[in-house]
Design a protein around this motif. Sequence first.
Motif, PDB file in Angstrom:
ATOM      1  N   PRO A 166       0.820  -1.212   0.000  1.00 33.94           N
ATOM      2  CA  PRO A 166       0.000   0.000   0.000  1.00 33.94           C
ATOM      3  C   PRO A 166       0.854   1.261   0.000  1.00 33.94           C
ATOM      4  CG  PRO A 166      -0.347  -1.314   2.013  1.00 33.94           C
ATOM      5  CD  PRO A 166       0.811  -1.907   1.290  1.00 33.94           C
ATOM      6  N   ILE A 200      -6.403   2.778 -12.439  1.00 36.59           N
ATOM      7  CA  ILE A 200      -7.367   3.345 -11.486  1.00 36.59           C
ATOM      8  C   ILE A 200      -7.974   4.649 -12.000  1.00 36.59           C
ATOM      9  CG2 ILE A 200      -6.370   2.241  -9.437  1.00 36.59           C
ATOM     10  CD1 ILE A 200      -5.044   4.989  -8.815  1.00 36.59           C
ATOM     11  N   TRP A 259      -5.078   6.342  -1.173  1.00 41.24           N
ATOM     12  CA  TRP A 259      -4.311   5.144  -0.834  1.00 41.24           C
ATOM     13  C   TRP A 259      -4.569   4.097  -1.905  1.00 41.24           C
ATOM     14  CZ3 TRP A 259      -0.762   4.215   2.921  1.00 41.24           C
ATOM     15  CH2 TRP A 259      -0.640   5.193   3.919  1.00 41.24           C
ATOM     16  N   LEU A 295      -3.005   0.236  -3.860  1.00 33.74           N
ATOM     17  CA  LEU A 295      -2.149  -0.941  -3.754  1.00 33.74           C
ATOM     18  C   LEU A 295      -1.239  -0.958  -4.986  1.00 33.74           C
ATOM     19  CD1 LEU A 295      -1.855  -3.316  -1.791  1.00 33.74           C
ATOM     20  CD2 LEU A 295      -3.125  -4.673  -3.425  1.00 33.74           C
ATOM     21  N   VAL A 296       0.072  -0.966  -4.738  1.00 32.71           N
ATOM     22  CA  VAL A 296       1.038  -0.884  -5.840  1.00 32.71           C
ATOM     23  C   VAL A 296       1.637  -2.265  -6.122  1.00 32.71           C
ATOM     24  CG1 VAL A 296       3.164   0.209  -6.644  1.00 32.71           C
ATOM     25  CG2 VAL A 296       1.611   1.470  -5.141  1.00 32.71           C
ATOM     26  N   MET A 350      -2.734  -0.661  -8.758  1.00 35.33           N
ATOM     27  CA  MET A 350      -3.707  -1.603  -9.315  1.00 35.33           C
ATOM     28  C   MET A 350      -5.098  -1.425  -8.722  1.00 35.33           C
ATOM     29  SD  MET A 350      -2.313  -3.365 -11.671  1.00 35.33           S
ATOM     30  CE  MET A 350      -3.660  -4.498 -11.833  1.00 35.33           C
ATOM     31  N   SER A 351      -5.174  -0.828  -7.533  1.00 30.62           N
ATOM     32  CA  SER A 351      -6.491  -0.718  -6.920  1.00 30.62           C
ATOM     33  C   SER A 351      -6.474   0.385  -5.877  1.00 30.62           C
ATOM     34  CB  SER A 351      -6.833  -2.067  -6.265  1.00 30.62           C
ATOM     35  OG  SER A 351      -8.072  -1.988  -5.624  1.00 30.62           O
ATOM     36  N   ARG A 352      -7.566   1.125  -5.797  1.00 26.82           N
ATOM     37  CA  ARG A 352      -7.727   2.015  -4.651  1.00 26.82           C
ATOM     38  C   ARG A 352      -8.051   1.150  -3.444  1.00 26.82           C
ATOM     39  NH1 ARG A 352      -9.952   4.873  -8.553  1.00 26.82           N
ATOM     40  NH2 ARG A 352      -9.197   6.997  -8.791  1.00 26.82           N
ATOM     41  N   ILE A 353      -7.574   1.571  -2.269  1.00 23.99           N
ATOM     42  CA  ILE A 353      -7.967   0.837  -1.074  1.00 23.99           C
ATOM     43  C   ILE A 353      -9.270   1.469  -0.578  1.00 23.99           C
ATOM     44  CG2 ILE A 353      -7.308   0.184   1.274  1.00 23.99           C
ATOM     45  CD1 ILE A 353      -4.378   0.364   0.363  1.00 23.99           C
ATOM     46  N   ASP A 354     -10.306   0.673  -0.588  1.00 28.55           N
ATOM     47  CA  ASP A 354     -11.633   1.160  -0.255  1.00 28.55           C
ATOM     48  C   ASP A 354     -11.765   1.261   1.266  1.00 28.55           C
ATOM     49  OD1 ASP A 354     -14.374   1.365   0.320  1.00 28.55           O
ATOM     50  OD2 ASP A 354     -14.915   0.388  -1.571  1.00 28.55           O
ATOM     51  N   ALA A 355     -11.674   2.498   1.770  1.00 25.91           N
ATOM     52  CA  ALA A 355     -11.647   2.705   3.221  1.00 25.91           C
ATOM     53  C   ALA A 355     -12.942   2.213   3.870  1.00 25.91           C
ATOM     54  CB  ALA A 355     -11.431   4.183   3.525  1.00 25.91           C
TER      55      ALA A 355
END
Lengths: 96, 388
Positions: free
Chosen positions: A6, A36, A50, A52-53, A59-64
């Motif tokens: 992250p 993204i 934030w 995920l790399v 590759m993806s946003r971190i869904d809070a």
Amino acid sequence: MCLGIPGRIVALSDAESRLAVVDVSGVRRSVNIACIVDEAHPPESCVGEWVLVHVGFAMSRIDAEEAERTLALLHELGEAQAEIEAMRNSAAARAG
Amino acid sequence: MKYVDEFRDPARARALASEIAGLVPRIARTRERPLQIMEVCGGHTHAIFRYGIQQLLPDAVEFVHGPGCPVCVLPMGRVDDCVALALQPQVIFTTFGDAMRVPGSRLSLLKAKAEGADVRMVYSPLDALAIARDNPAREVVFFGLGFETTMPSTAMTLIAAKKQGLRNFSLFCNHITIIPTIKAILDSPDLHLDGFLGPGHVSMVIGTRPYRFIAEHYKRPIAIAGFEPLDVLQALWMVLKQLAENRCEVENQYGRIVPAEGNRQALAAIAEVFELREYFEWRGLGSIDHSGVRLRASYADYDAERKFCIPNLKIADPKSCQCGEVLKGVLKPHQCKVFGSACTPETPIGSLMVSSEGACAAYYNYGRIARSQVVDTTGLRAAVKVGA
């Protein structure tokens, strides 16, 4: 290779080429953000997010919200556990 | 780090383990044999050993380590192909670090580098592309491997190469695809799995729908899982809860990263660049139909298999190596004859000992696991050595 890490996007370096700067625990590097970005999420909206790399790509946003939901469920499980523990102890105390 | 520490809370892990222990007696078949849950992904294998998750569980629940470590399932002949490419004088061979030490029949890439081949470790395929731009007189080959997690990054790199008109960049494509692999595992007569932990980061790309056949056709529960200890435990709890309630569904524990529909942009890039191969050869598992991808004809100029002469020989594994049985979950790593004696992370014979995501390396590095259950003496020695 497959785990990813992250990081937080701190700036855009080249919006046209979908390149941004990500901060991973204080280390900064260029990442590609094409995965993204779409009509609803222009490059500018990625700054501060934030993500995920994986191998140089966000590759993806971190869904809070989802993360909080998962944590809340875990928390409930913990509470249920404490409750059961308390019941068990009280039963034992009574039988004792 | 964001949502890392929260998913490592020991108190919550204990609570979950206790919930799991409570579920087990409700699952009838545990009276006859332990439940076998396969974690498909090598990242999960690593997490299970690193955090000692198996020790938190009742004896009636066993993890079977799946084939989801891309480095580990590379057949030896493919490593030889990499070495053959790397040894060509005009070639700069670029690869992720994981693949450097996998033994070929004569050399690993690391040893080829020591013999003078220009092999460079890269963090990202984009770094390989930059090397190609900086060295117009050389041929830069990128060794692409991995499931759908790494496929989009390779695809986007090739799209960029084409757009930039780079002529000295190509891909040696060894990407593999998850669904046919899981199907092959479910059809294998050796295995009697009760459920699955689904791969978190593959699912981030492909979404949750492609797994439906597991629940609907094969009647097995699956929960897609993240990689922190609480993620793994919670997903296991979800699978066992399904078993206890006689349900078979695709559940998603890793919602903070995995959307049901996957990643549209990543899937589009994959579709633009790759097509399915008729079959692909796996170490230990043999040939699996449609389990690999190759470049489409529109990317032929970037295909190392068309650009170079590649030996493409089938090389049998060393006789002493039992990676195949371990990969299929038939043997535990410590039951292999050479585990911890002839085969160690420093001098690996089989690929499962090379990658940190390989089951054997995980057993070896976190060898305190189930030391009491280690019967054969070579494994015991390794476990004691590491545990000391």
